[in-house]
Structure formats: structure tokens, C-alpha cells
Design an enzyme around this catalytic site. Sequence first.
Site, mmCIF file in Angstrom:
data_model
loop_
_atom_site.group_PDB
_atom_site.id
_atom_site.type_symbol
_atom_site.label_atom_id
_atom_site.label_comp_id
_atom_site.label_asym_id
_atom_site.label_seq_id
_atom_site.Cartn_x
_atom_site.Cartn_y
_atom_site.Cartn_z
ATOM 1 N N SER A 132 0.832 -1.210 0.000
ATOM 2 C CA SER A 132 0.000 0.000 0.000
ATOM 3 C C SER A 132 0.864 1.256 0.000
ATOM 4 C CB SER A 132 -0.904 0.006 1.230
ATOM 5 O OG SER A 132 -0.105 -0.146 2.391
ATOM 6 N N GLY A 133 1.984 1.210 -0.724
ATOM 7 C CA GLY A 133 2.829 2.396 -0.875
ATOM 8 C C GLY A 133 2.250 3.301 -1.949
ATOM 9 N N GLN A 177 14.311 1.690 -5.740
ATOM 10 C CA GLN A 177 14.661 0.315 -6.121
ATOM 11 C C GLN A 177 15.960 0.253 -6.911
ATOM 12 O OE1 GLN A 177 11.402 -2.332 -5.369
ATOM 13 N NE2 GLN A 177 12.603 -1.061 -4.010
ATOM 14 N N LYS A 223 15.494 -0.288 -15.903
ATOM 15 C CA LYS A 223 15.351 1.155 -16.157
ATOM 16 C C LYS A 223 15.722 1.960 -14.916
ATOM 17 C CE LYS A 223 11.551 2.132 -13.662
ATOM 18 N NZ LYS A 223 11.388 3.206 -12.685
ATOM 19 N N ARG A 250 11.632 8.847 -9.062
ATOM 20 C CA ARG A 250 12.301 9.094 -7.781
ATOM 21 C C ARG A 250 13.788 8.763 -7.860
ATOM 22 N NH1 ARG A 250 8.040 5.499 -4.513
ATOM 23 N NH2 ARG A 250 8.685 4.166 -6.257
ATOM 24 N N ASN A 251 14.119 7.660 -8.589
ATOM 25 C CA ASN A 251 15.542 7.291 -8.698
ATOM 26 C C ASN A 251 16.322 8.399 -9.385
ATOM 27 O OD1 ASN A 251 16.026 4.290 -7.797
ATOM 28 N ND2 ASN A 251 14.028 4.340 -8.793
HETATM 29 P P1 NAD Z 1 6.906 3.011 -1.788
HETATM 30 O O1 NAD Z 1 8.153 3.504 -2.373
HETATM 31 O O2 NAD Z 1 5.816 3.975 -1.537
HETATM 32 O O3 NAD Z 1 7.384 2.218 -0.463
HETATM 33 C C1 NAD Z 1 6.859 2.282 0.744
HETATM 34 C C2 NAD Z 1 6.060 1.031 1.069
HETATM 35 O O4 NAD Z 1 6.912 0.087 1.739
HETATM 36 C C3 NAD Z 1 4.951 1.381 2.047
HETATM 37 O O5 NAD Z 1 3.756 0.754 1.681
HETATM 38 C C4 NAD Z 1 5.469 0.812 3.346
HETATM 39 O O6 NAD Z 1 4.421 0.430 4.203
HETATM 40 C C5 NAD Z 1 6.216 -0.407 2.868
HETATM 41 N N1 NAD Z 1 7.141 -0.940 3.862
HETATM 42 C C6 NAD Z 1 8.060 -0.264 4.595
HETATM 43 N N2 NAD Z 1 8.699 -1.108 5.429
HETATM 44 C C7 NAD Z 1 8.177 -2.343 5.193
HETATM 45 C C8 NAD Z 1 8.421 -3.634 5.715
HETATM 46 N N3 NAD Z 1 9.355 -3.836 6.657
HETATM 47 N N4 NAD Z 1 7.705 -4.674 5.244
HETATM 48 C C9 NAD Z 1 6.783 -4.496 4.280
HETATM 49 N N5 NAD Z 1 6.497 -3.305 3.740
HETATM 50 C C10 NAD Z 1 7.184 -2.233 4.199
HETATM 51 O O7 NAD Z 1 6.315 1.787 -2.609
HETATM 52 P P2 NAD Z 1 5.662 1.816 -4.062
HETATM 53 O O8 NAD Z 1 5.901 3.108 -4.762
HETATM 54 O O9 NAD Z 1 4.252 1.358 -3.908
HETATM 55 O O10 NAD Z 1 6.549 0.760 -4.851
HETATM 56 C C11 NAD Z 1 6.278 -0.614 -4.900
HETATM 57 C C12 NAD Z 1 6.912 -1.166 -6.164
HETATM 58 O O11 NAD Z 1 6.278 -0.558 -7.287
HETATM 59 C C13 NAD Z 1 8.417 -0.883 -6.316
HETATM 60 O O12 NAD Z 1 9.049 -2.019 -6.851
HETATM 61 C C14 NAD Z 1 8.466 0.250 -7.313
HETATM 62 O O13 NAD Z 1 9.646 0.253 -8.114
HETATM 63 C C15 NAD Z 1 7.261 -0.060 -8.181
HETATM 64 N N6 NAD Z 1 6.697 1.098 -8.874
HETATM 65 C C16 NAD Z 1 6.565 2.304 -8.267
HETATM 66 C C17 NAD Z 1 6.007 3.363 -8.976
HETATM 67 C C18 NAD Z 1 5.822 4.724 -8.365
HETATM 68 O O14 NAD Z 1 5.683 5.698 -9.104
HETATM 69 N N7 NAD Z 1 5.782 4.836 -7.059
HETATM 70 C C19 NAD Z 1 5.563 3.165 -10.278
HETATM 71 C C20 NAD Z 1 5.704 1.917 -10.867
HETATM 72 C C21 NAD Z 1 6.279 0.889 -10.155
HETATM 73 P P1 13P Z 2 10.719 5.596 -9.485
HETATM 74 O O1 13P Z 2 10.605 4.465 -8.511
HETATM 75 O O2 13P Z 2 12.137 5.953 -9.839
HETATM 76 O O3 13P Z 2 9.905 6.794 -9.043
HETATM 77 O O4 13P Z 2 10.058 5.138 -10.841
HETATM 78 C C1 13P Z 2 8.695 5.045 -10.933
HETATM 79 C C2 13P Z 2 8.376 4.176 -12.092
HETATM 80 O O5 13P Z 2 8.622 3.003 -12.068
HETATM 81 C C3 13P Z 2 7.817 4.853 -13.277
HETATM 82 O O6 13P Z 2 7.441 3.920 -14.267
#
Ligand code: NAD
Ligand code: 13P
Length: 420
Positions: free
Chosen positions: A11-12, A371, A274, A342-343
Site C-alpha cells: 500500500s505504498g 529500487q 530502467k 524518484r531514482n
Molecule cells: P513506496 O516507495 O511507496 O514504499 C513504501 C512502502 O513500503 C509502504 O507501503 C510501506 O508500508 C512499505 N514498507 C516499509 N517497510 C516495510 C516492511 N518492513 N515490510 C513491508 N512493507 C514495508 O512503494 P511503491 O511506490 O508502492 O513501490 C512498490 C513497487 O512498485 C516498487 O518495486 C516500485 O519500483 C514499483 N513502482 C513504483 C512506482 C511509483 O511511481 N511509485 C511506479 C511503478 C512501479
Molecule cells: P521511481 O521508482 O524511480 O519513481 O520510478 C517510478 C516508475 O517506475 C515509473 O514507471
Amino acid sequence: AKKHKVTVVGSGNWGSTIAKVVAENTRENPNLFEPIVQMWVYEEEVSIPKSSKHYDASSELCSKPQPLSQLVNQLHENIKYLPNIALPENVVANPSIEDAVKDSSILIFNLPHQFIPKICRLLGGKILPFARGISCIKGVEVSESGIRLLSDQIGEELGIYCGALSGANIATEIAMEKYSETTVAYDPPAMDSRQPSPSGSPSTSQVNLVTTDLGDLHSATSKQAQPSKTKLQALPADYPPLTHETMKKLFHRPYFHVRLVSDTAGVSLGGALKNIIALAAGFVDGLGWGDNAKAAVMRVGILEMVRFGQAFFSTTHHTRATTFTEESCGVADVVTSCMGGRNFRCAKMALERGMTVEEIEEKELNGQKLQGISTAREVNAFLKSQGMEADFPLFTAVYNILEGKIKPQQIPDLIEPKDT
Ligand code: NAD
Ligand code: 13P
């Protein structure tokens, strides 16, 4: 007939966004899905910030930090990880992972990749044995036995089929319903594609529980990944078949366009690699070098991405170069991530402020996780084990910058093709 119950594990920033997307669709397709979408929340105490529209100094809620899951269910907003976005009321936040996945036939994995091993341990034996998964997580797993796609890691650890969703998907834009596209790789066992059974079909406990080998699940030990045998359980006949069409109904929105493919490795690797390229783009931008420099690292990064897929996943996973060059999960994700991810942003800030990328992550991201750092290290450990660091000069340079072994100013010379 049964309907699919859907759980989002995580739920991030992206987990909450995907929960919003699928909850809009489960509500619109009640013949296929239970409307309620469970969202597992890693519980933490959170204070409502004064900047939030939910802040009211006189309210009990604002008097002290509250469990995040309770705030999500009361406010229908994830004020910490996806602030200012209304979540549909059929998203139910649940701090108990066991309860959140109970009876769910579709599990959507969406949390930072470092937590997958712990989550799989917690889920072992707690999920429906015939559940199907989709990983929205960007990264790879590297261990002594080689490299694994996260969708394979989840699938193998839980004994289920797991596909992947990845694309040019900055979460906040999608949460605000700004148009974007994504790629879903779903190549389930043929036994899932059967026609819905007529009424009077056997109940779950009576259905054909034939198991099958899934040849494309694997554990890589040498240059090409070696397939391992995972026994899959058939989806009971009283559930709607889980086809590409059903997956599209689950994820496609007017603002979130889904293309379905079968190349799970291409989709997974695009999203993982990426992030290394985005760090490189952040480094050159942080030097003040401008868009031409960013375009150069993006070009080389895309070539390395294609080469990586061909070198390690083409035989066993039938990865196609076109998945990287033609789908959202490849070139388009490189572009968006190098512009606003973010990266990218954290790597740029790290150079500008003379700090490490980890320090910036800790200071600026309010609990969100990068990541790219771990992926750069994992990919480097794997390339080293294969004696192939030199074949991926950009990936290797990013790793060496993170380790403080070289300076970002060296990138141009390092990625220049060497005369043979
Ligand atoms: P995020 O970066 O918001 O990470 C925080 C999450 O990690 C929160 O839900 C938090 O509760 C959880 N967390 C923290 N400590 C923890 C623990 N010990 N155990 C379990 N959970 C814990 O997360 P996100 O953006 O939802 O990213 C999840 C995946 O999706 C990643 O692999 C990311 O690369 C990918 N992603 C992100 C985006 C974006 O724009 N945010 C877009 C596409 C893909
Ligand atoms: P970041 O985790 O670097 O924000 O990338 C988000 C993403 O995966 C966009 O497709």
C-alpha cells in the site's frame, strides 16, 4: 458461480494507486469480481499533517498518531504514501496479511522488492493453492544460485503462476487519472482458459485439481536461466476463466491503457533495469550536463537492457527485444523515469548536495523506497559472477559510482565503445 476476490499486497505510492485502479474495475464488473478489494497495509502509526485537508486540530483523529490502516479506512485516503487522492470506498485496508489474502484468487504484489522474501514466508500455506498473481514490483532477485525475475520468485515461493505489470507509470500521475499506458505480461497455464462451466458444475473441493509443469518458471544458475518445475493447481471450474480479457477488465481504465503480452521476462526486466538507467540520468543531470547527456545514457541503457534480456533470458523465457523497444515497459519507462522518477530525482539531488543517494532517499522520500540502488548492486553481483561486467558498461559504471569507486564525470569515457 464464484467471483474472483482481489487482494493488493502492499500500500505504498504505487500499491495504493493500483488498489484504486482495480477497485474501480471490480465495482464495474461484479459478474467477474467481488467488488471489495483488500489492500494489505504494513502497519505504522501516522500523524495527519497540518497540510492535509483532513486536518482538524479539534478532532480526536489529529490528537495523536493513528494506525495507517485505520486512517485509510476512515478517510479513504493514504495520507502518507498517496496524499490528496481519494480511494474508492471498496478499497479496504487490512493490517493482517493472512486475513487480507484469505479466499483471494487474484493476488497483486506491489511493494518494494526487498520485502518479497518476508512476504512470501508469511503467505506460505495461507493463500488459495490455485490463486494467480501479478507482480507490479520493479527489481530482480540475485542469490548464489543466480538471477530470478520477481514474478518467478513469487510464483516459485508460493507455488502459483505469477505474471507481471510494468510500464511508464509514475504512480501519482495515474492516481490523478492522467493518461498513461502499461504492459501486462500474463501467460498462464492453458488449463485456465477453459470455458466457464455450466451451472451445476462441481464445487471447489470437487474440481479437477490437475497439476501441471510450468516450463518458464526458472532459477538462473548460469548464462541462461534453467527452468524449474513448479506444480500448478488448476483454477476451479466455477471461477470465471482468468484470460487476457479478464486481466484487461481488472487493470484497464480510460486513463490507464493496458496492453497484454506473454513475455513476462521482458516486462519484468524492463521495470528493473530502467531504474539503473534513471540513476545514471540523475547523475549526469546533477552535474549540470543537460538533456543531451541524459539522452546519451538513455540510449546506451536501452541497448544494455536489450542485451541483458538476450544474454540471460532469451532461451528459457523467450524474451523478445521488441518488448523493450516497442512496449511501455521498456523504452517508455526509461524515458519517463529519466524525466521525473524518484531514482532520477534522488540521484540528481545527491550530486547537487554532495550526499549519497541513500541519504537523500532517507531524507526526502518520507518512507518511500528507491529500487535502483539495490537493483544496480544485484545486477552487478550477477554480471560479476558471469564475468560480463565489461559487456554492460553503463550498469557497471552506475554500480561503481554508488560504491564511490568512480566519479559520474567518467561515464562518457566508460560507455564509449572500445576498439577491438
Ligand atoms: P513506496 O516507495 O511507496 O514504499 C513504501 C512502502 O513500503 C509502504 O507501503 C510501506 O508500508 C512499505 N514498507 C516499509 N517497510 C516495510 C516492511 N518492513 N515490510 C513491508 N512493507 C514495508 O512503494 P511503491 O511506490 O508502492 O513501490 C512498490 C513497487 O512498485 C516498487 O518495486 C516500485 O519500483 C514499483 N513502482 C513504483 C512506482 C511509483 O511511481 N511509485 C511506479 C511503478 C512501479
Ligand atoms: P521511481 O521508482 O524511480 O519513481 O520510478 C517510478 C516508475 O517506475 C515509473 O514507471
